[in-house]
Design an enzyme around this catalytic site. Structure first.
Site, PDB file in Angstrom:
ATOM      1  N   LYS A   1     -20.456  19.425 -40.428  1.00 31.58           N
ATOM      2  CA  LYS A   1     -19.025  19.323 -40.149  1.00 31.58           C
ATOM      3  C   LYS A   1     -18.294  20.433 -40.911  1.00 31.58           C
ATOM      4  O   LYS A   1     -18.360  20.497 -42.135  1.00 31.58           O
ATOM      5  CB  LYS A   1     -18.496  17.945 -40.557  1.00 31.58           C
ATOM      6  CG  LYS A   1     -19.063  16.817 -39.718  1.00 31.58           C
ATOM      7  CD  LYS A   1     -18.642  15.465 -40.240  1.00 31.58           C
ATOM      8  CE  LYS A   1     -17.160  15.226 -40.113  1.00 31.58           C
ATOM      9  NZ  LYS A   1     -16.784  13.865 -40.579  1.00 31.58           N
TER      10      LYS A   1
ATOM     11  N   THR B   1     -11.205  15.503 -33.593  1.00 27.69           N
ATOM     12  CA  THR B   1     -10.035  15.047 -34.353  1.00 27.69           C
ATOM     13  C   THR B   1      -8.716  15.203 -33.598  1.00 27.69           C
ATOM     14  O   THR B   1      -8.332  16.303 -33.212  1.00 27.69           O
ATOM     15  CB  THR B   1      -9.902  15.758 -35.715  1.00 27.69           C
ATOM     16  OG1 THR B   1     -11.184  15.864 -36.339  1.00 27.69           O
ATOM     17  CG2 THR B   1      -8.969  14.984 -36.622  1.00 27.69           C
TER      18      THR B   1
ATOM     19  N   ARG C   1     -20.358   7.814 -31.682  1.00 31.11           N
ATOM     20  CA  ARG C   1     -20.319   8.156 -33.111  1.00 31.11           C
ATOM     21  C   ARG C   1     -20.140   6.886 -33.934  1.00 31.11           C
ATOM     22  O   ARG C   1     -19.224   6.101 -33.702  1.00 31.11           O
ATOM     23  CB  ARG C   1     -19.153   9.109 -33.387  1.00 31.11           C
ATOM     24  CG  ARG C   1     -18.837   9.348 -34.864  1.00 31.11           C
ATOM     25  CD  ARG C   1     -17.685  10.327 -34.993  1.00 31.11           C
ATOM     26  NE  ARG C   1     -17.211  10.496 -36.356  1.00 31.11           N
ATOM     27  CZ  ARG C   1     -16.023  10.089 -36.805  1.00 31.11           C
ATOM     28  NH1 ARG C   1     -15.188   9.448 -35.985  1.00 31.11           N
ATOM     29  NH2 ARG C   1     -15.660  10.308 -38.047  1.00 31.11           N
TER      30      ARG C   1
ATOM     31  N   ARG D   1     -10.314  11.101 -54.324  1.00 31.34           N
ATOM     32  CA  ARG D   1      -9.163  10.197 -54.254  1.00 31.34           C
ATOM     33  C   ARG D   1      -8.538  10.029 -55.638  1.00 31.34           C
ATOM     34  O   ARG D   1      -9.238  10.097 -56.655  1.00 31.34           O
ATOM     35  CB  ARG D   1      -9.580   8.821 -53.711  1.00 31.34           C
ATOM     36  CG  ARG D   1     -10.128   8.876 -52.291  1.00 31.34           C
ATOM     37  CD  ARG D   1     -10.428   7.487 -51.746  1.00 31.34           C
ATOM     38  NE  ARG D   1     -11.047   7.573 -50.423  1.00 31.34           N
ATOM     39  CZ  ARG D   1     -10.372   7.721 -49.291  1.00 31.34           C
ATOM     40  NH1 ARG D   1      -9.042   7.780 -49.328  1.00 31.34           N
ATOM     41  NH2 ARG D   1     -10.996   7.792 -48.136  1.00 31.34           N
TER      42      ARG D   1
END
Length: 499
Positions: free
Chosen positions: A236, A294, A48, A89
């Site tokens: 995803k 993850t 990845r 953010r």
């Protein structure tokens, strides 16, 4: 003796001995050719490239090293380019950080002035006006939890359900609202064009919310692809909004990733394990490869051994029926990248040797579609339960037949023979598939002879063993699987031959 010395050196020919694939993330700890070689030999089937970190020059060099490795071992290796996506953010603070008091008040506004303990800029105008009273804002991976009290076009006034230290540009999650921003930022568009140009085999789209996000990404991939040789598209699943549209998103995807990082932030922790099982099951029913990702061996970033809980986590993903499991920081930035891959290899292999694994993955037996291709793929599985079969050898141009067979999760290994290197690389993430690029075939007799020869050469049978050959006639026509043949290997097939 290192942790990987016991693994086979000749992985050029022999299969790895497990069905579940390992996807390793490249980073500062692993982008050298020496370390990539170690990771591949330790068990990595695919790599990845995380577009959230590093620059294009670093990524291009790593991709070149992987292709060199592929040439050295004559074994297809998948490269997945993971786009960053529209990560939200906060802005900056006067002193670099501030403390939000528990049960205190905090405001996010559109003023670019550096923030303090009472406010900070939120440089995402699309969020203002859509948030409503009672909805949550999660900051810094959920460590800070704010609840909206009032919101208008200029400010979002919140109470701090959980306070703490907040610093410059920490990530913001909005689990209770569908954010009206495109799935592809300008950076993603540049990164996608780069990944396609570099020959990435998979493109992973982050923060998918709607089926339309997948359609937009596929259109953009097509614009940058020449000759119709497009990389596969992976969705995803990390937003609650995607969970509510799971089947539609799967339908428009070539593969699925259970991205438990942001998913675990936006949902309650106890909600993630059953959701993981649901996503894996839905992907398998659709015949799409699914990756569980993850924090699988998170402690191995610093420790040479994982915790028992982490080992159980990896094992449970395998028991669920995942096609692949993924290492993130463990292989990208950790102190023990080679050992992390080797540990993943040992865990997956141990689970697959458990009789309970074979029983559990058969609990979900997908109903074949009403097509000849699906009926024959299902027949492969039932034949292997009746007759001793050493291998299912699949001739495929697009990989579709291999996906249909993998969906059945047969106990017999699958050898995938394809004239397309792109297809061979893509199925490196497919459960049970050992792909070998080979010249195309032109007749039934040539197919049988080559199927026998390649099975013997690649360790998928011995003289006297039986093999299923699955293909489509006329040869080279995608989606035309209509031929199943059971043959016996004699051993005479192993002659010099340019395959």
């Amino acid at each position: 003796m290192t942790n990987t010395d016991h693994l086979q050196d000749d992985i050029r020919i022999n299969p790895r001995g497990r069905r579940v694939k390992i996807l390793a993330t490249i980073g500062p700890a692993s982008r050298s050719p020496e370390m990539l070689r170690k990771l591949f030999k330790a068990g990595a089937d695919a790599f990845r490239v995380n577009m959230s970190h590093g620059d294009h020059a670093d990524h291009a060099q790593a991709i070149k090293f992987i292709r060199d490795l592929e040439q050295e071992f004559a074994r297809p290796i998948a490269i997945l380019a993971d786009l960053q996506g529209p990560k939200l953010r906060v802005g900056t603070f006067k002193d670099g950080s501030a403390v939000i008091r528990h049960s205190g008040h905090f405001t996010l506004d559109r003023d670019p002035t550096p923030g303090d303990e009472t406010r900070v800029c939120l440089p995402h105008p699309e969020l203002f006006g859509i948030l409503q009273r009672g909805q949550r804002l999660l900051i810094n991976d959920g460590k800070i939890r704010l609840v909206v009290k009032e919101a208008d076009a200029m400010r979002i006034f919140c109470s701090a359900e959980v306070g703490g230290v907040i610093s410059d540009r920490k990530g913001v999650n909005v689990p209770d609202a569908e954010v009206p921003i495109p799935a592809l930022t300008e950076k993603d568009r540049r990164d996608l064009a780069f990944a396609v140009q570099q020959g990435a085999d998979w493109i992973a789209l982050s923060f998918v919310q709607r089926p339309e996000d997948m359609a937009e990404a596929r259109k953009l991939i097509a614009e940058h692809t020449s000759g119709g040789n497009m990389p596969a598209l992976c969705a995803k699943i990390e937003k609650p909004q995607a969970v509510g549209r799971l089947e539609s998103i799967i339908e428009l995807s070539d593969g699925i990733m259970v991205a438990r990082g942001d998913l675990g932030v936006e949902l309650e922790p106890q909600e993630v394990p059953p959701l993981q099982k649901r996503i894996v099951a839905a992907s398998r029913i659709a015949g799409k490869p699914v990756i569980v990702a993850t924090q699988m061996l998170e402690s191995m970033i610093e420790s040479p051994m994982p915790t028992r809980a982490e080992v159980s986590d990896v094992a449970n993903a395998v028991y669920d029926g995942a096609d692949a499991v993924m290492l993130s920081a463990e292989s990208a930035a950790g102190d023990w990248p080679e050992e992390s891959v080797a540990m993943m290899h040992r865990i997956t292999g141990q689970v697959e040797r458990d009789e309970g694994y074979k029983e559990r993955i058969r609990l979900l037996d997908p109903t074949p579609d009403a097509t000849t291709s699906d009926a024959l793929a299902h027949s492969c599985m039932t034949i292997t339960e009746t007759v001793p079969i050493s291998a299912i050898t699949v001739f495929t141009a697009s990989g579709s037949t291999a996906r249909r067979v993998a969906r059945e999760r047969p106990a017999t290994p699958m050898l995938v023979l394809t004239p397309s290197m792109r297809t061979a690389r893509r199925v490196a993430l497919l459960w049970g598939a050992h792909a070998v690029p080979t010249k195309d075939i032109g007749s039934f007799e040539e197919m049988i002879a080559k199927g026998k020869r390649m099975a013997l050469r690649h360790g998928f049978g011995e003289p006297g063993s039986k093999q299923i050959v699955l293909a489509g006639v006329p040869f080279g026509t995608p989606g035309a699987t209509n031929l199943l043949h059971v043959v016996t290997l004699s051993g005479d097939e192993l002659k010099d031959h340019a395959d």
